[in-house]
Each structure stands twice: as C-alpha cells, then as structure tokens.
Design a protein around this motif. Structure first.
Motif, PDB file in Angstrom:
ATOM      1  N   PRO A  61       0.837  -1.198   0.000  1.00 36.58           N
ATOM      2  CA  PRO A  61       0.000   0.000   0.000  1.00 36.58           C
ATOM      3  C   PRO A  61       0.875   1.251   0.000  1.00 36.58           C
ATOM      4  CG  PRO A  61      -0.647  -1.506   1.767  1.00 36.58           C
ATOM      5  CD  PRO A  61       0.632  -2.021   1.192  1.00 36.58           C
ATOM      6  N   VAL A  62       0.382   2.306  -0.619  1.00 37.90           N
ATOM      7  CA  VAL A  62       1.116   3.566  -0.665  1.00 37.90           C
ATOM      8  C   VAL A  62       1.473   4.014   0.748  1.00 37.90           C
ATOM      9  CG1 VAL A  62       0.939   6.020  -1.264  1.00 37.90           C
ATOM     10  CG2 VAL A  62       0.103   4.292  -2.858  1.00 37.90           C
ATOM     11  N   LYS A  63       0.524   3.889   1.672  1.00 39.23           N
ATOM     12  CA  LYS A  63       0.770   4.309   3.055  1.00 39.23           C
ATOM     13  C   LYS A  63       1.942   3.553   3.674  1.00 39.23           C
ATOM     14  CE  LYS A  63      -1.463   5.033   7.534  1.00 39.23           C
ATOM     15  NZ  LYS A  63      -0.244   5.483   8.087  1.00 39.23           N
ATOM     16  N   ALA A  64       2.060   2.264   3.415  1.00 37.19           N
ATOM     17  CA  ALA A  64       3.150   1.468   3.981  1.00 37.19           C
ATOM     18  C   ALA A  64       4.501   1.943   3.436  1.00 37.19           C
ATOM     19  CB  ALA A  64       2.940  -0.011   3.674  1.00 37.19           C
ATOM     20  N   ARG A  91      -0.052   0.929 -10.318  1.00 36.15           N
ATOM     21  CA  ARG A  91      -0.946   1.133  -9.172  1.00 36.15           C
ATOM     22  C   ARG A  91      -2.193   0.284  -9.368  1.00 36.15           C
ATOM     23  NH1 ARG A  91      -0.912   7.627  -8.070  1.00 36.15           N
ATOM     24  NH2 ARG A  91       0.465   8.028  -9.805  1.00 36.15           N
ATOM     25  N   LYS A  92      -2.710  -0.216  -8.250  1.00 31.55           N
ATOM     26  CA  LYS A  92      -3.995  -0.932  -8.316  1.00 31.55           C
ATOM     27  C   LYS A  92      -4.737  -0.717  -7.010  1.00 31.55           C
ATOM     28  CE  LYS A  92      -2.896  -5.403  -6.315  1.00 31.55           C
ATOM     29  NZ  LYS A  92      -2.942  -6.816  -6.385  1.00 31.55           N
ATOM     30  N   ARG A  93      -6.026  -0.719  -7.099  1.00 31.62           N
ATOM     31  CA  ARG A  93      -6.872  -0.606  -5.910  1.00 31.62           C
ATOM     32  C   ARG A  93      -6.864  -1.938  -5.174  1.00 31.62           C
ATOM     33  NH1 ARG A  93      -8.192   4.413  -4.398  1.00 31.62           N
ATOM     34  NH2 ARG A  93      -8.331   5.694  -6.234  1.00 31.62           N
ATOM     35  N   ASP A  94      -6.842  -1.863  -3.853  1.00 26.51           N
ATOM     36  CA  ASP A  94      -6.905  -3.060  -3.017  1.00 26.51           C
ATOM     37  C   ASP A  94      -8.296  -3.671  -3.163  1.00 26.51           C
ATOM     38  OD1 ASP A  94      -7.244  -4.823  -0.777  1.00 26.51           O
ATOM     39  OD2 ASP A  94      -5.573  -3.819   0.209  1.00 26.51           O
ATOM     40  N   HIS A  95      -8.357  -4.979  -3.386  1.00 27.48           N
ATOM     41  CA  HIS A  95      -9.644  -5.661  -3.542  1.00 27.48           C
ATOM     42  C   HIS A  95     -10.481  -5.601  -2.267  1.00 27.48           C
ATOM     43  CE1 HIS A  95      -8.627  -7.110  -7.481  1.00 27.48           C
ATOM     44  NE2 HIS A  95      -7.554  -7.740  -7.036  1.00 27.48           N
ATOM     45  N   ASP A  96      -9.821  -5.675  -1.102  1.00 31.31           N
ATOM     46  CA  ASP A  96     -10.535  -5.676   0.172  1.00 31.31           C
ATOM     47  C   ASP A  96     -10.940  -4.276   0.625  1.00 31.31           C
ATOM     48  OD1 ASP A  96     -10.236  -8.442   0.303  1.00 31.31           O
ATOM     49  OD2 ASP A  96      -8.290  -8.268   1.307  1.00 31.31           O
ATOM     50  N   ASP A  97     -10.170  -3.272   0.221  1.00 32.01           N
ATOM     51  CA  ASP A  97     -10.444  -1.893   0.631  1.00 32.01           C
ATOM     52  C   ASP A  97     -10.165  -0.978  -0.552  1.00 32.01           C
ATOM     53  OD1 ASP A  97     -10.627   0.631   1.732  1.00 32.01           O
ATOM     54  OD2 ASP A  97      -9.254   0.238   3.397  1.00 32.01           O
ATOM     55  N   GLU A  98     -11.203  -0.631  -1.273  1.00 27.87           N
ATOM     56  CA  GLU A  98     -11.086   0.177  -2.495  1.00 27.87           C
ATOM     57  C   GLU A  98     -10.431   1.537  -2.264  1.00 27.87           C
ATOM     58  OE1 GLU A  98     -12.028  -0.290  -5.853  1.00 27.87           O
ATOM     59  OE2 GLU A  98     -12.187  -2.407  -5.357  1.00 27.87           O
ATOM     60  N   ARG A  99     -10.451   2.018  -1.019  1.00 22.43           N
ATOM     61  CA  ARG A  99      -9.831   3.310  -0.729  1.00 22.43           C
ATOM     62  C   ARG A  99      -8.311   3.231  -0.762  1.00 22.43           C
ATOM     63  NH1 ARG A  99     -12.319   4.022   5.003  1.00 22.43           N
ATOM     64  NH2 ARG A  99     -11.690   1.849   4.892  1.00 22.43           N
ATOM     65  N   GLN A 100      -7.791   2.033  -0.612  1.00 21.24           N
ATOM     66  CA  GLN A 100      -6.344   1.846  -0.533  1.00 21.24           C
ATOM     67  C   GLN A 100      -5.754   1.520  -1.907  1.00 21.24           C
ATOM     68  OE1 GLN A 100      -4.292  -1.355   1.916  1.00 21.24           O
ATOM     69  NE2 GLN A 100      -4.806   0.182   3.461  1.00 21.24           N
ATOM     70  N   VAL A 101      -4.643   2.195  -2.236  1.00 21.12           N
ATOM     71  CA  VAL A 101      -3.945   1.950  -3.495  1.00 21.12           C
ATOM     72  C   VAL A 101      -2.670   1.184  -3.179  1.00 21.12           C
ATOM     73  CG1 VAL A 101      -2.789   3.019  -5.469  1.00 21.12           C
ATOM     74  CG2 VAL A 101      -4.882   4.032  -4.547  1.00 21.12           C
ATOM     75  N   LYS A 102      -2.448   0.131  -3.949  1.00 20.68           N
ATOM     76  CA  LYS A 102      -1.219  -0.657  -3.790  1.00 20.68           C
ATOM     77  C   LYS A 102      -0.292  -0.385  -4.965  1.00 20.68           C
ATOM     78  CE  LYS A 102      -2.405  -4.398  -0.813  1.00 20.68           C
ATOM     79  NZ  LYS A 102      -2.201  -5.831  -0.625  1.00 20.68           N
ATOM     80  N   ILE A 103       1.004  -0.495  -4.703  1.00 20.33           N
ATOM     81  CA  ILE A 103       2.027  -0.284  -5.720  1.00 20.33           C
ATOM     82  C   ILE A 103       2.721  -1.616  -5.980  1.00 20.33           C
ATOM     83  CG2 ILE A 103       4.113   0.990  -6.339  1.00 20.33           C
ATOM     84  CD1 ILE A 103       1.619   2.763  -5.975  1.00 20.33           C
TER      85      ILE A 103
END
Length: 161
Positions: A61-64, A91-103
């Motif tokens: 996740p971007v935050k991590a 970038r992709k949206r997290d399947h479990d939490d659409e608010r979270q973007v993963k790299i």
C-alpha cells in the motif's frame, strides 16, 4: 574548511561542532555521489529508495511505503506517478479496501534490481569503509534516529498535557 570543535563553553555556537551539521553534510555528499550512479537507471535518489522498498516487498500500500521511507503523501504521490510513467511500477486498488492503493513492480521494475547492485557496490567503495564499519555506522545512525524520534514524541506528549 572544517576546524576542531572548541571547548564545552562555546560548543553549542560552533557550526563544525554540531552533530546535525555533520550528518547534514554527509547526507548531501551521499546524494551527490548517488546522482551519477542513478542517472543510467533513470532514477532520482528518492525514487531509488521507493524501488528498494518494493524490491524488498512488492505489492505494498502507498501508506506502507510512505511510513517505511518517512515520506508524506504529498511527496510520495508525484514520485510514484513518475515511476509509473517510467513503466517501473503500477498502481492498483486493493480488492478488500477500495480506498487503498497498492504499488506493484512491473517486469521492467523487477529487472532494474540487477543493475542496482552495481550502485550499492559503488557507494560502498566511495565511502572508504569496510562492510563492517559501514554496518556499525548505519546501526549507530539508526539508534540515533530512534532516540531523537522518541525524544520528539515525549516532548509532544508533555506539551499536550
């Protein structure tokens, strides 16, 4: 020109006696040393740090990533956008939490790691430190950062009371 630190009476007002100034200067020297090494990879130093974090653990996740590197979203977002435009990450949206973007690393991003090994070796050589000396210095700096972070947190807690 660096001079020796004076005595304890005037220690706090001499620039060359400041630990923070020595670390600041070393950080700038590192950045200048990295620049020509990273140019062939098409990376800036902050982008290189992001790539290292992703080579260690992909699909974050971007935050991590921001937490790991100590970067806020205002700094990290444009950096990630440039890496994406370079074809190194996606970038992709997290399947479990659409608010979270993963790299995620792309194939090109994963392949870049092999070239980055030469950067690490060149920096090691440029420091003039043995591996053991470099690791000991790194450990001391990490411990210093932790103590300063703790001291800052304690001051914030006390001032909030």
């Amino acid at each position: 020109m660096q001079k020796k630190a004076g005595n304890a009476d005037n220690f706090e007002i001499e620039l060359d006696a400041q630990l923070c100034f020595a670390i600041y200067g070393a950080a700038h020297a590192f950045t200048r040393t990295y620049k020509p090494l990273l140019e062939p990879l098409g990376l800036t130093y902050p982008q290189y740090l992001v790539m290292i974090a992703l080579w260690e653990e992909d699909d974050q996740p971007v935050k991590a990533i921001g937490d790991r590197l100590g970067l806020d979203s205002g700094t990290l977002s444009p950096l990630l956008k440039r890496l994406e435009q370079s074809g190194l990450v996606a970038r992709k949206r997290d399947h479990d939490d659409e608010r979270q973007v993963k790299i995620l690393l792309t194939k090109k991003g994963r392949e870049l790691k092999a070239q980055a090994v030469a950067v690490t070796a060149a920096i090691g050589k440029a420091t003039g430190c043995s591996f053991e000396e470099a690791m000991a210095l790194r450990d001391e700096l990490v411990a210093l950062k932790e103590r300063l972070t703790k001291a800052g947190s304690e001051k914030e807690t006390l001032s909030a009371v």
